[in-house]
Design a protein around this motif. Structure first.
Motif, PDB file in Angstrom:
ATOM      1  N   MET A  23      -0.229 -16.462  49.612  1.00  0.00           N
ATOM      2  CA  MET A  23      -1.212 -15.627  48.925  1.00  0.00           C
ATOM      3  C   MET A  23      -1.095 -14.167  49.377  1.00  0.00           C
ATOM      4  SD  MET A  23      -4.514 -18.184  48.920  1.00  0.00           S
ATOM      5  CE  MET A  23      -5.525 -17.062  47.944  1.00  0.00           C
ATOM      6  N   ALA A  24      -0.887 -13.973  50.667  1.00  0.00           N
ATOM      7  CA  ALA A  24      -0.772 -12.608  51.189  1.00  0.00           C
ATOM      8  C   ALA A  24       0.493 -11.911  50.707  1.00  0.00           C
ATOM      9  CB  ALA A  24      -0.799 -12.644  52.716  1.00  0.00           C
ATOM     10  N   ALA A  25       1.492 -12.712  50.317  1.00  0.00           N
ATOM     11  CA  ALA A  25       2.770 -12.136  49.887  1.00  0.00           C
ATOM     12  C   ALA A  25       2.691 -11.513  48.491  1.00  0.00           C
ATOM     13  CB  ALA A  25       3.858 -13.210  49.915  1.00  0.00           C
ATOM     14  N   TYR A  26       1.591 -11.786  47.765  1.00  0.00           N
ATOM     15  CA  TYR A  26       1.453 -11.257  46.401  1.00  0.00           C
ATOM     16  C   TYR A  26       0.144 -10.473  46.285  1.00  0.00           C
ATOM     17  CZ  TYR A  26       5.149 -14.634  45.544  1.00  0.00           C
ATOM     18  OH  TYR A  26       6.327 -15.343  45.596  1.00  0.00           O
ATOM     19  N   PRO A  27       0.046  -9.339  46.997  1.00  0.00           N
ATOM     20  CA  PRO A  27      -1.227  -8.591  47.023  1.00  0.00           C
ATOM     21  C   PRO A  27      -1.608  -7.981  45.685  1.00  0.00           C
ATOM     22  CG  PRO A  27       0.530  -7.317  48.060  1.00  0.00           C
ATOM     23  CD  PRO A  27       1.092  -8.691  47.802  1.00  0.00           C
ATOM     24  N   ASN A  28      -0.645  -7.793  44.815  1.00  0.00           N
ATOM     25  CA  ASN A  28      -0.932  -7.152  43.530  1.00  0.00           C
ATOM     26  C   ASN A  28      -1.258  -8.161  42.433  1.00  0.00           C
ATOM     27  OD1 ASN A  28      -0.436  -4.552  44.598  1.00  0.00           O
ATOM     28  ND2 ASN A  28       1.773  -4.839  44.306  1.00  0.00           N
ATOM     29  N   ASP A  29      -1.210  -9.435  42.765  1.00  0.00           N
ATOM     30  CA  ASP A  29      -1.527 -10.470  41.784  1.00  0.00           C
ATOM     31  C   ASP A  29      -2.912 -11.043  42.060  1.00  0.00           C
ATOM     32  OD1 ASP A  29       0.978 -10.646  40.236  1.00  0.00           O
ATOM     33  OD2 ASP A  29       1.840 -11.252  42.155  1.00  0.00           O
ATOM     34  N   GLU A  30      -3.479 -11.651  41.057  1.00  0.00           N
ATOM     35  CA  GLU A  30      -4.773 -12.320  41.215  1.00  0.00           C
ATOM     36  C   GLU A  30      -4.506 -13.758  41.654  1.00  0.00           C
ATOM     37  OE1 GLU A  30      -8.884 -13.257  38.708  1.00  0.00           O
ATOM     38  OE2 GLU A  30      -7.242 -12.121  37.778  1.00  0.00           O
ATOM     39  N   THR A  31      -4.949 -14.097  42.859  1.00  0.00           N
ATOM     40  CA  THR A  31      -4.699 -15.430  43.396  1.00  0.00           C
ATOM     41  C   THR A  31      -6.019 -16.139  43.674  1.00  0.00           C
ATOM     42  OG1 THR A  31      -4.599 -14.635  45.681  1.00  0.00           O
ATOM     43  CG2 THR A  31      -2.528 -14.722  44.462  1.00  0.00           C
ATOM     44  N   ARG A  32      -5.969 -17.469  43.591  1.00  0.00           N
ATOM     45  CA  ARG A  32      -7.178 -18.252  43.832  1.00  0.00           C
ATOM     46  C   ARG A  32      -6.772 -19.663  44.265  1.00  0.00           C
ATOM     47  NH1 ARG A  32     -11.960 -19.408  39.348  1.00  0.00           N
ATOM     48  NH2 ARG A  32     -13.134 -20.927  40.574  1.00  0.00           N
ATOM     49  N   VAL A  33      -7.532 -20.218  45.212  1.00  0.00           N
ATOM     50  CA  VAL A  33      -7.295 -21.581  45.667  1.00  0.00           C
ATOM     51  C   VAL A  33      -8.223 -22.530  44.910  1.00  0.00           C
ATOM     52  CG1 VAL A  33      -7.435 -23.181  47.616  1.00  0.00           C
ATOM     53  CG2 VAL A  33      -6.530 -20.879  47.959  1.00  0.00           C
ATOM     54  N   PHE A  34      -7.653 -23.607  44.380  1.00  0.00           N
ATOM     55  CA  PHE A  34      -8.421 -24.642  43.692  1.00  0.00           C
ATOM     56  C   PHE A  34      -8.266 -25.961  44.438  1.00  0.00           C
ATOM     57  CE2 PHE A  34      -7.653 -21.541  40.393  1.00  0.00           C
ATOM     58  CZ  PHE A  34      -8.784 -21.576  39.582  1.00  0.00           C
ATOM     59  N   PHE A  35      -9.317 -26.774  44.404  1.00  0.00           N
ATOM     60  CA  PHE A  35      -9.266 -28.107  44.994  1.00  0.00           C
ATOM     61  C   PHE A  35      -9.164 -29.134  43.881  1.00  0.00           C
ATOM     62  CE2 PHE A  35     -11.309 -25.468  48.145  1.00  0.00           C
ATOM     63  CZ  PHE A  35     -10.693 -25.864  49.322  1.00  0.00           C
ATOM     64  N   SER A  36      -8.200 -30.036  44.024  1.00  0.00           N
ATOM     65  CA  SER A  36      -7.918 -30.979  42.940  1.00  0.00           C
ATOM     66  C   SER A  36      -8.882 -32.154  42.911  1.00  0.00           C
ATOM     67  CB  SER A  36      -6.493 -31.521  43.086  1.00  0.00           C
ATOM     68  OG  SER A  36      -6.371 -32.276  44.285  1.00  0.00           O
ATOM     69  N   ASP A  37      -9.554 -32.438  44.033  1.00  0.00           N
ATOM     70  CA  ASP A  37     -10.356 -33.659  44.115  1.00  0.00           C
ATOM     71  C   ASP A  37     -11.839 -33.409  43.880  1.00  0.00           C
ATOM     72  OD1 ASP A  37     -10.791 -32.210  46.359  1.00  0.00           O
ATOM     73  OD2 ASP A  37     -10.432 -33.829  47.793  1.00  0.00           O
ATOM     74  N   SER A  38     -12.164 -32.422  43.072  1.00  0.00           N
ATOM     75  CA  SER A  38     -13.567 -32.087  42.813  1.00  0.00           C
ATOM     76  C   SER A  38     -14.163 -32.913  41.681  1.00  0.00           C
ATOM     77  CB  SER A  38     -13.691 -30.599  42.472  1.00  0.00           C
ATOM     78  OG  SER A  38     -12.943 -30.295  41.307  1.00  0.00           O
ATOM     79  N   GLY A  39     -13.378 -33.816  41.091  1.00  0.00           N
ATOM     80  CA  GLY A  39     -13.869 -34.659  40.008  1.00  0.00           C
ATOM     81  C   GLY A  39     -13.553 -34.120  38.631  1.00  0.00           C
ATOM     82  N   GLU A  40     -13.124 -32.869  38.542  1.00  0.00           N
ATOM     83  CA  GLU A  40     -12.759 -32.286  37.261  1.00  0.00           C
ATOM     84  C   GLU A  40     -11.280 -32.508  36.977  1.00  0.00           C
ATOM     85  OE1 GLU A  40     -14.372 -28.181  36.794  1.00  0.00           O
ATOM     86  OE2 GLU A  40     -14.995 -28.467  38.877  1.00  0.00           O
ATOM     87  N   CYS A  41     -10.890 -32.322  35.741  1.00  0.00           N
ATOM     88  CA  CYS A  41      -9.485 -32.400  35.376  1.00  0.00           C
ATOM     89  C   CYS A  41      -8.787 -31.147  35.912  1.00  0.00           C
ATOM     90  CB  CYS A  41      -9.332 -32.480  33.856  1.00  0.00           C
ATOM     91  SG  CYS A  41      -7.621 -32.409  33.279  1.00  0.00           S
ATOM     92  N   ALA A  42      -7.818 -31.347  36.807  1.00  0.00           N
ATOM     93  CA  ALA A  42      -7.166 -30.209  37.455  1.00  0.00           C
ATOM     94  C   ALA A  42      -6.447 -29.317  36.448  1.00  0.00           C
ATOM     95  CB  ALA A  42      -6.189 -30.708  38.515  1.00  0.00           C
ATOM     96  N   ALA A  43      -5.744 -29.929  35.499  1.00  0.00           N
ATOM     97  CA  ALA A  43      -5.021 -29.137  34.504  1.00  0.00           C
ATOM     98  C   ALA A  43      -5.980 -28.307  33.660  1.00  0.00           C
ATOM     99  CB  ALA A  43      -4.186 -30.051  33.618  1.00  0.00           C
ATOM    100  N   ALA A  44      -7.117 -28.887  33.301  1.00  0.00           N
ATOM    101  CA  ALA A  44      -8.107 -28.158  32.506  1.00  0.00           C
ATOM    102  C   ALA A  44      -8.650 -26.970  33.294  1.00  0.00           C
ATOM    103  CB  ALA A  44      -9.244 -29.092  32.104  1.00  0.00           C
ATOM    104  N   LYS A  45      -8.898 -27.150  34.594  1.00  0.00           N
ATOM    105  CA  LYS A  45      -9.371 -26.038  35.427  1.00  0.00           C
ATOM    106  C   LYS A  45      -8.351 -24.908  35.448  1.00  0.00           C
ATOM    107  CE  LYS A  45     -10.258 -28.188  39.304  1.00  0.00           C
ATOM    108  NZ  LYS A  45     -10.691 -28.379  40.706  1.00  0.00           N
ATOM    109  N   MET A  46      -7.076 -25.265  35.590  1.00  0.00           N
ATOM    110  CA  MET A  46      -6.022 -24.250  35.627  1.00  0.00           C
ATOM    111  C   MET A  46      -5.970 -23.485  34.306  1.00  0.00           C
ATOM    112  SD  MET A  46      -4.720 -24.752  38.670  1.00  0.00           S
ATOM    113  CE  MET A  46      -6.433 -25.132  39.028  1.00  0.00           C
ATOM    114  N   ASN A  47      -6.075 -24.218  33.209  1.00  0.00           N
ATOM    115  CA  ASN A  47      -5.984 -23.589  31.892  1.00  0.00           C
ATOM    116  C   ASN A  47      -7.193 -22.694  31.607  1.00  0.00           C
ATOM    117  OD1 ASN A  47      -3.601 -24.990  31.575  1.00  0.00           O
ATOM    118  ND2 ASN A  47      -4.489 -26.595  30.288  1.00  0.00           N
TER     119      ASN A  47
END
Length: 305
Positions: A23-47
């Motif tokens: 994450m630190a290597a891309y300071p000019n990009d928008e980065t975010r950490v997501f957790f896959s086991d939150s009960g939601e569809c992971a692909a849908a969250k990404m989209n």
């Protein structure tokens, strides 16, 4: 560019350090950490977030990403292989049950890896094994863990004094990390280690911790071992031991060993993939065959004689 980092848990250790550095290597990009086991569809969250790149760092998270056949991720999928955990079955009895479990895992990983746009291995060793095990045509790049020497924390204000112990082992307690190999070595060398007053500090928590505590009590070596439990940012505690011991059965690219080399610490480590890649040219390191408690015991005695 929007870069999503998909993980299944926020754990301590080299894997999460790798994510933070990515994450630190891309300071000019928008980065975010997501957790896959939150009960939601992971692909849908990404989209929904609009991820253009999805960098997955745990196998469970990768499975969550592709589990819904009706929702596919729109972004480019990158998966970092933090060590080939299929190697576990090389150390287990060749029973029908273990063979079946290995086949199921191998098949699942092959299916998932073929859905990724890029696989990242942490060493050339792992790259070769990924292609051998999962498919020679897979797109695999090598991107080793790295360490920022300027960011190493000073060993001040710690629970233990610098070099208070002869040996320190820092890792989560599970089969991969091999604390059972270490405590067996201490048992084998207990008379010699006791005679010269050499003790070992074990830092970490995990599934095999209570088993290791029982073993130490049963073998009467509690005076030679101290369990510190899980400590955040535990790497700095390597200065509390004169020598760092890394008895793993396998690794990816162990961040703790990179830090130990950077600090100039004395090291005793198993000759497993990952450890071998880090320590190949390290003059402060001694290596022993994987799972060889007898040789580890000899090195521990030789190291303090």
């Amino acid at each position: 560019m929007k870069i999503a980092y998909l993980i299944d848990r926020d754990s301590v250790g080299g894997g999460m350090e790798y994510v933070r550095r990515q994450m630190a290597a891309y300071p000019n990009d928008e980065t975010r950490v997501f957790f896959s086991d939150s009960g939601e569809c992971a692909a849908a969250k990404m989209n929904t977030w609009g991820a253009e790149v999805i960098h997955v760092n745990h196998l469970k998270a990768l499975l969550q990403l592709f589990r819904n056949p009706f929702v596919r991720p729109h972004g480019r999928v990158i998966f970092t292989v933090h060590g080939i955990h299929l190697r576990k079955y090389d150390f287990l009895p060749k029973s029908f049950s273990n063979r079946a479990k290995r086949l199921v895992r191998l098949s699942l990983e092959r299916w998932l890896y073929r859905k990724c746009d890029t696989l990242i291995a942490l060493t050339e060793t792992d790259k070769g094994d990924i292609k051998r095990l999962y498919g020679s045509n897979l797109p695999v790049a090598v991107e080793a863990n790295s360490i920022d020497v300027s960011g190493l924390k000073a060993s001040v204000g710690l629970k233990y004094r610098e070099n208070e112990f002869s040996y320190v082992c820092i890792a989560r307690f599970d089969f991969q990390k091999g604390q059972d190999i270490l405590v067996k070595a201490i048992d084998l060398a207990q008379q010699e280690l006791r005679a010269i007053g050499k003790r070992t500090l074990l830092i970490g928590g995990g599934t095999t911790l209570e088993e290791m505590k029982r073993f130490v009590i049963e073998k009467g070596i509690s005076d030679l071992v101290e369990f510190a439990g899980e400590i955040p940012d535990a790497g700095v505690y390597m200065t509390c031991g004169q020598t760092l011991i890394a008895p793993s059965r396998w690794e990816g690219m162990p961040y703790l060993l990179l830090e130990a080399v950077a600090r100039g610490r004395s090291i005793i480590a198993s000759d497993c993939p990952g450890n071998r890649d880090v320590l190949r040219d390290c003059s402060n390191a001694k290596m022993f065959p994987v799972e060889d408690s007898d040789r580890l015991a000899e090195l521990m005695v030789e190291n303090v004689a």
